[in-house]
Each structure stands twice: as structure tokens, then as C-alpha cells.
Design an enzyme around this catalytic site. Structure first.
Site, PDB file in Angstrom:
ATOM      1  N   ASP A  97       0.863  -1.171   0.000  1.00 27.67           N
ATOM      2  CA  ASP A  97       0.000   0.000   0.000  1.00 27.67           C
ATOM      3  C   ASP A  97       0.912   1.238   0.000  1.00 27.67           C
ATOM      4  O   ASP A  97       2.101   1.130   0.300  1.00 27.67           O
ATOM      5  CB  ASP A  97      -0.900  -0.028   1.236  1.00 27.67           C
ATOM      6  CG  ASP A  97      -1.896   1.116   1.277  1.00 27.67           C
ATOM      7  OD1 ASP A  97      -2.231   1.666   0.211  1.00 27.67           O
ATOM      8  OD2 ASP A  97      -2.321   1.490   2.383  1.00 27.67           O
ATOM      9  N   ASP A 134      -0.059   5.095   1.068  1.00 27.51           N
ATOM     10  CA  ASP A 134      -0.248   5.991   2.212  1.00 27.51           C
ATOM     11  C   ASP A 134      -0.232   5.211   3.522  1.00 27.51           C
ATOM     12  O   ASP A 134      -0.935   4.213   3.673  1.00 27.51           O
ATOM     13  CB  ASP A 134      -1.580   6.744   2.084  1.00 27.51           C
ATOM     14  CG  ASP A 134      -1.601   7.676   0.886  1.00 27.51           C
ATOM     15  OD1 ASP A 134      -1.090   8.788   0.999  1.00 27.51           O
ATOM     16  OD2 ASP A 134      -2.110   7.255  -0.179  1.00 27.51           O
ATOM     17  N   ASP A 140      -1.991  -0.749   5.915  1.00 28.78           N
ATOM     18  CA  ASP A 140      -2.253  -0.118   7.221  1.00 28.78           C
ATOM     19  C   ASP A 140      -3.705   0.254   7.444  1.00 28.78           C
ATOM     20  O   ASP A 140      -4.045   0.804   8.491  1.00 28.78           O
ATOM     21  CB  ASP A 140      -1.413   1.167   7.345  1.00 28.78           C
ATOM     22  CG  ASP A 140      -1.997   2.312   6.529  1.00 28.78           C
ATOM     23  OD1 ASP A 140      -2.279   2.109   5.312  1.00 28.78           O
ATOM     24  OD2 ASP A 140      -2.193   3.399   7.089  1.00 28.78           O
TER      25      ASP A 140
END
Length: 267
Positions: A29, A31, A213
Site C-alpha cells: 500500500d 499511504d 495499514d
């Protein structure tokens, strides 16, 4: 509270056992993983040290960035042109050798996304601290910098849009953002499955590894359960949900150190 997860750096013996000598195929991922979460999405640029580590790892094994952001935006923020990048949750993929290819499900929803974008801009786009981000296959409305009342107005509008188009729209909540998408059976888990097949990463000596996250990454964690390795970035004890991740890392700083370690293992 989530069950305690082993830490991919501090519990290195457990991670090595999971890797079992296989070559990793790394899905990241963007960000919150390659950059910290920032107040303004346009400020989420990779640090030079992270850029060097990711570039080195990509020279040793397959590395793919999977993001809800538009692919061209992610590529510009990264400042790298030698990675596979899957934007719009995997609908729009670019390969450094093969060029660009799209998943067929990405087309046909342009008018829907344009109409929803117009509603968001017209009703909440002028609120202080609210940012409407149109994408290729979705539209996101960020409210990290908004006051409590304006954040409620955003939430209420998103609910109205879903009520008005129950068969056309779905929402993916994130960290202080709502992402409105066409109501398709598609998520990051499906995207990772598609990429594994498309990029030919199905050999017995290869293990897919996903680092994320946010709640949108849970679909990828679940997709790799029992056949890959997934890592959650953050404190699992702070989650209000169970996570399907196998390991944890504390922050993007940990991610950078972990990727550097992974590069030595992928020699």
C-alpha cells in the site's frame, strides 16, 4: 482488542520461518506504509531513503504498489518509474516493461463517478478542511482537516448518496476519508489475486507478501491467508476490528528497515 501479532523485525525468527527460503513478491500500500499519513494527500511524498530502499528491492524481486489513488498520482508522488503500480484498487496497472493495462471492469462507470463528484463538490467541496479527490474509478472525500460539524455534513451526504443509489454505489471508509466506488465485487484482495496471476507470480518458490495499514487492506490480508504473508503497519491493539495480518510493523520507519532486510534475503 486484536490478538498479539509477531513483529516482523523483532520476531525475526518467526518471519524467517514463514518465508521459508522462498522469494518474496512484495505488494505495498502507499499511504501510511511508504509514507506517513499526512493532513493533505498531495503532501504524501516518499522520503529519499525509502525511495532508495524500494528501488533496491525492486531490483531483486517483484515489487508492486497497490493503492486506491490514481496510478499516475502515485507514480508522481513516489518519484520512481521502475515499479509495477496498480492504481484505483488495481483497475489501472502499469508495468515498467509491458506498459499499461486495465482491468476490464474499470470501464463503463465514468458518468456515475462524474455525477457523484459533482454532488460532493457542490454540497461539501467548499467546506474548510474538506477535499474532494476524483479518481479514475472512484471519488474520495477527505475530511481530516474539517471541524466536527463539517465532518458530520460529509458523513450525512455520503449516506444520502448511498441511499439514493443503493444498487450503483458502495463506500470504502478509510482514515478520515470516504471513497465512493461503483458497486462491484472488487477490492484490494481481488486486485492482488489478479496481479499474482497477471504477473506470473504463482510458482512454488515465490511467496506473495502484502504490507498495508488500513481497513481496505484487510481484503488483501484475507486473500493471502494460508498462501502468503501479510503485515499490518500500526498498533493492532488500537484496532476496533480483528485483523487478518500475520505480522505487524510499527510505522513507515519500520517498513523501510524491513524492506532493506528483505532486499538482503532476496539476493
Amino acid at each position: 482488542m486484536a490478538d498479539r501479532l509477531p513483529h516482523a523485525l523483532r520476531d525475526r525468527d518467526q518471519f524467517d520461518a514463514a518465508l521459508a527460503g522462498r522469494r518474496p513478491a512484495v505488494f505495498l500500500d502507499y499511504d501510511g506504509v511508504l509514507t506517513p499519513i499526512v493532513d493533505r494527500p498531495e503532501d504524501a511524498r516518499m522520503a529519499p531513503s525509502m525511495r532508495r530502499v524500494v528501488h533496491e528491492l525492486a531490483g531483486r524481486c517483484s515489487v508492486c504498489v497497490v493503492s486506491g489513488r490514481d496510478r499516475v498520482v502515485v507514480q508522481e508522488l513516489m518519484g520512481l518509474d521502475d515499479l509495477v503500480v496498480a492504481g484505483s484498487h488495481g483497475f489501472d496497472i502499469w508495468h515498467p516493461q509491458r506498459g499499461r493495462y486495465e482491468h476490464e471492469a474499470a470501464s463503463g462507470f465514468e458518468d456515475l463517478i462524474a455525477e457523484v463528484t459533482q454532488r460532493l463538490r457542490g454540497e461539501v467541496g467548499d467546506l474548510a478542511g474538506v477535499a474532494v479527490e476524483p479518481k479514475r474509478a472512484s471519488v474520495a472525500v477527505h475530511y481530516r482537516l474539517a471541524g466536527a460539524e463539517d465532518a458530520r455534513r460529509v458523513e450525512q451526504l455520503v449516506k444520502r448518496l448511498l441511499d439514493e443509489r443503493p444498487d450503483e454505489l458502495k463506500v470504502t471508509p478509510g482514515k478520515m476519508v470516504y471513497e465512493l466506488q461503483p458497486k462491484l465485487d472488487w477490492n484490494k484482495g481481488r486486485a492482488v489475486d489478479y496481479l499474482i496471476d497477471t504477473l506470473g507470480l504463482t510458482g512454488e518458490d515465490t511467496v506473495p507478501l502484502y504490507i498495508g495499514d488500513d481497513v481496505t487492506d484487510e481484503d488483501a490480508f484475507a486473500a493471502l491467508r494460508g498462501r502468503g504473508i501479510s503485515l499490518y503497519v500500526g498498533d493492532p491493539d488500537q484496532l476496533d476490528r480483528r485483523t487478518d495480518a500475520d505480522f505487524t510493523l510499527d510505522s513507515p520507519t519500520d517498513v523501510e528497515q524491513f524492506l532493506a532486510t528483505l532486499a538482503t534475503l532476496a539476493r
